[in-house]
Design a protein around this motif. Sequence first.
Motif, mmCIF file in Angstrom:
data_model
loop_
_atom_site.group_PDB
_atom_site.id
_atom_site.type_symbol
_atom_site.label_atom_id
_atom_site.label_comp_id
_atom_site.label_asym_id
_atom_site.label_seq_id
_atom_site.Cartn_x
_atom_site.Cartn_y
_atom_site.Cartn_z
ATOM 1 N N UNK A 87 -20.274 41.410 -3.523
ATOM 2 C CA UNK A 87 -20.216 42.554 -2.364
ATOM 3 C C UNK A 87 -19.504 41.774 -1.302
ATOM 4 N N UNK A 88 -19.891 40.382 -0.769
ATOM 5 C CA UNK A 88 -18.986 40.019 0.117
ATOM 6 C C UNK A 88 -17.592 39.755 0.086
ATOM 7 N N UNK A 89 -17.364 39.575 -1.095
ATOM 8 C CA UNK A 89 -15.790 39.652 -1.605
ATOM 9 C C UNK A 89 -15.039 40.892 -1.372
ATOM 10 N N UNK A 90 -15.758 41.980 -1.847
ATOM 11 C CA UNK A 90 -15.492 43.546 -1.730
ATOM 12 C C UNK A 90 -15.091 43.720 -0.148
ATOM 13 N N UNK A 91 -16.099 43.447 0.487
ATOM 14 C CA UNK A 91 -16.432 43.612 2.163
ATOM 15 C C UNK A 91 -15.054 42.931 2.748
ATOM 16 N N UNK A 92 -14.799 41.816 2.192
ATOM 17 C CA UNK A 92 -13.820 41.060 2.891
ATOM 18 C C UNK A 92 -12.390 41.550 2.527
ATOM 19 N N UNK A 93 -12.124 42.194 1.281
ATOM 20 C CA UNK A 93 -11.277 42.644 0.934
ATOM 21 C C UNK A 93 -11.061 44.393 1.723
ATOM 22 N N UNK A 94 -11.902 44.839 2.032
ATOM 23 C CA UNK A 94 -12.087 46.163 2.784
ATOM 24 C C UNK A 94 -11.666 45.691 4.182
ATOM 25 N N UNK A 95 -11.813 44.507 4.828
ATOM 26 C CA UNK A 95 -11.437 44.166 6.045
ATOM 27 C C UNK A 95 -9.944 43.834 6.044
ATOM 28 N N UNK A 96 -9.375 43.548 4.913
ATOM 29 C CA UNK A 96 -8.025 43.208 4.974
ATOM 30 C C UNK A 96 -7.117 44.445 4.899
ATOM 31 N N UNK A 97 -7.570 45.439 4.915
ATOM 32 C CA UNK A 97 -7.025 46.871 4.865
ATOM 33 C C UNK A 97 -6.363 47.114 6.444
ATOM 34 N N UNK A 98 -5.256 47.829 6.561
ATOM 35 C CA UNK A 98 -4.804 47.903 7.875
ATOM 36 C C UNK A 98 -5.632 48.710 8.840
ATOM 37 N N UNK A 99 -6.750 49.485 8.299
ATOM 38 C CA UNK A 99 -7.093 50.414 9.346
ATOM 39 C C UNK A 99 -8.090 49.564 10.233
ATOM 40 N N UNK A 100 -8.404 48.308 10.111
ATOM 41 C CA UNK A 100 -9.447 47.611 10.644
ATOM 42 C C UNK A 100 -8.771 47.511 12.301
#
Length: 162
Positions: free
Chosen positions: A11-24
Motif C-alpha cells: 500500500x505504501x508503494x502504491x500510494x507512492x506511485x499514485x503521488x508520482x502521477x502529474x495531478x499532484x
Amino acid sequence: MPVEPRFIWLTLFLAWLLNLLPWGQVGGIPDALAICLVFWSVHEPRRVGMLTAFVFGILMDVHGSARLGEHALSYTLMVYLALLMHRRLSWFSPWLQALHVLPVFFVSELTVFSIRGWLDGTWPGWWWALNSVISALLWPLAGWILQAPQRRPVDPDDTRPI
C-alpha cells in the motif's frame, strides 16, 4: 486479524506511485502517500516509523525536483505527530480520528510551504490548506480500504463467499 507486512509495504508503494502521477501539482488533490504513512504509523507503529517517512520523503523530493529534504522533513514530522497520538486515536470513531489527524496534515503542509516561502521569498496564499482538509475528510475512506484485509473471517469455510 493482524495485518501482513507485505500488505503494508504494497500500500505504501502504491500510494507512492499514485503521488508520482502529474495531478499532484493541482491544488485540492491530497497527498496519498501522506495519508497512507499516517494511517500505518497510527495502526502499525512498530512497522512504519520515521525512517520510512524520511525515505519516502527523499524519494518524493527527488521525483519532484524539490529542495532535498523538504518532503522528508514534512513526512517525518507528520509521522512523529501521528506516533504521539496513535494510542489515543484507537479509541475514536473514524470521523473523530479525522478531526484529530487534521492538525497533523496541516502542520505537514505548513512545513513544506514555510520552507518554500522562506527560501523563495513568495507565499502561495492559503489555498494549500485545502489539501489538509481534504486529506482529513478522506481518512475514514482510507481506513476502510486499508483495513479491508483485516476484516476477513478467521476461519473461512466453503459455504461463505468471502
